[in-house]
Design a protein around this motif. Sequence first.
Motif, PDB file in Angstrom:
ATOM      1  N   ASN A 110       3.120   2.833   2.462  1.00  0.00           N
ATOM      2  CA  ASN A 110       2.300   2.744   3.757  1.00  0.00           C
ATOM      3  C   ASN A 110       2.610   1.381   4.534  1.00  0.00           C
ATOM      4  O   ASN A 110       3.233   1.432   5.413  1.00  0.00           O
ATOM      5  N   GLU A 111       1.944   0.141   4.031  1.00  0.00           N
ATOM      6  CA  GLU A 111       2.186  -1.002   4.656  1.00  0.00           C
ATOM      7  C   GLU A 111       1.884  -1.971   3.618  1.00  0.00           C
ATOM      8  O   GLU A 111       1.828  -1.871   2.542  1.00  0.00           O
ATOM      9  N   GLU A 126       0.896  -1.209   0.266  1.00  0.00           N
ATOM     10  CA  GLU A 126      -0.015   0.026   0.047  1.00  0.00           C
ATOM     11  C   GLU A 126       0.913   1.123  -0.039  1.00  0.00           C
ATOM     12  O   GLU A 126       1.906   1.312   0.530  1.00  0.00           O
TER      13      GLU A 126
HETATM   14 MG    MG Z   1      -3.911  -0.384   4.979  1.00  0.00          MG
END
Ligand code: MG
Length: 389
Positions: A276-277, A264
């Motif tokens: 993000n992750e 992400e």
């Molecule tokens: Mg997420």
Amino acid sequence: MSAPRHDPDQHRGAARVAMVGAGQLARMTHQAAVDLDVELRVLATSPDEPAVLAGAPHRFGGPGDWEALSAFVAGADVVTFDHELVPPSLLRRLEELCVPVRPAPDALVFAQDKLHARRALGEAGYPVPAFAPVEGRDDVLGFAAGHGWPVVLKARRGGYDGRGVTVLAAAAEVPGDLGTDGDGGPAWLVEAHLDLAAELAVLVARRPSGDAVAYPVVQTTQVAGICRHLVSPPELPPATLRRAEELALEVVETIGATGVCAVELFVTSAGAVLVNEVALRPHNSGHATIEANLTSQFHQHLRAVLDWPLGPTDLVAPAAAMVNLITPDASVHPAANLPAALAVPGARVHLYAKASRPGRKVGHVSALGPSATEALALASEAAAILLAR
Ligand SMILES: [Mg+2]
Ligand SMILES: Nc1ncnc2c1ncn2[C@@H]1O[C@H](COP(=O)(O)OP(=O)(O)OP(=O)(O)O)[C@@H](O)[C@H]1O
């Protein structure tokens, strides 16, 4: 002479895969396993879980129960996961049983521990949001003094669908009970609240040999931290999409993940692309691949964890969209509205056999189209019918 009868007890499929977890990801992996004659079994915690209701061979046991886990993986060619809930200590014990664990424990920790992921990817030079570990209220106040309000407070472990993520606008909103976790380390992290122009996700499939492929970038739209819908390709500058794909492939290589992973990414209003992750399993952002790409993420996950050749990832239409079916409350019954939704031409409905509850993902609808806007309109039309009271 009559033809020899096939003895089902003697049947040996193409491979044996043990998947820990029995949610919708395991349910859709089961469908792919049927196609490939892969003997998939799932570890479920209750008989009403989506993969069990779909008829996947199963055993019962919790992800933290060593007796159940070790019995479950016996005889499998590989063990993989539909969630991140097996404790790292048990993942390592599973490896000692000589069943390949894919992804491996050192990779899975990137999905289990947001603080570890931020630190390790930041130290490896990837662009990540400014962050700090939190062991108490003062850590949040100190971070905000340097970076300004609002800030985003995140649970280090166990968050999903926006649970465990809170935007704090001022000092008065900082909870007083922020403590350490079971290991004595910080249980939270705080990060700068970014002004986001878009959120992207890139699925990457990687074999143990290191061979990897990326899927076309998707743009996701979150409401209250939960993905509502996605489109592919995003209407963003090609350089942004190339950067997202490049970062995703590099991140997955750095982590050393195997199987399907979702990376992400944030695109800030200034045009920067940040990581993000990561999720180290089939992911909600890949659901449209069932219809929209040459190889669905569920087939690809099986191929990748079994170290089989990966399939092509191209979109089969100019554009695709997916809308999650998120129930507002228990009064909505998507299954009852199914025939009406199927009257929308081209809408591809997937129901997970989950009871409706407030904010619960119970299915999704995908659609293809000449443009992302048209595909999204089609999927949204069917989703609205399914969610009608
Ligand atoms: Mg997420
Ligand atoms: N630093 C940030 N700045 C702005 N928005 C953020 C930030 N961090 C998270 N968000 C918003 O909150 C959403 C959820 O955050 P995040 O993806 O970190 O957690 P999650 O709930 O664990 O997600 P998932 O369900 O994908 O596991 C993001 O998709 C984004 O919309």
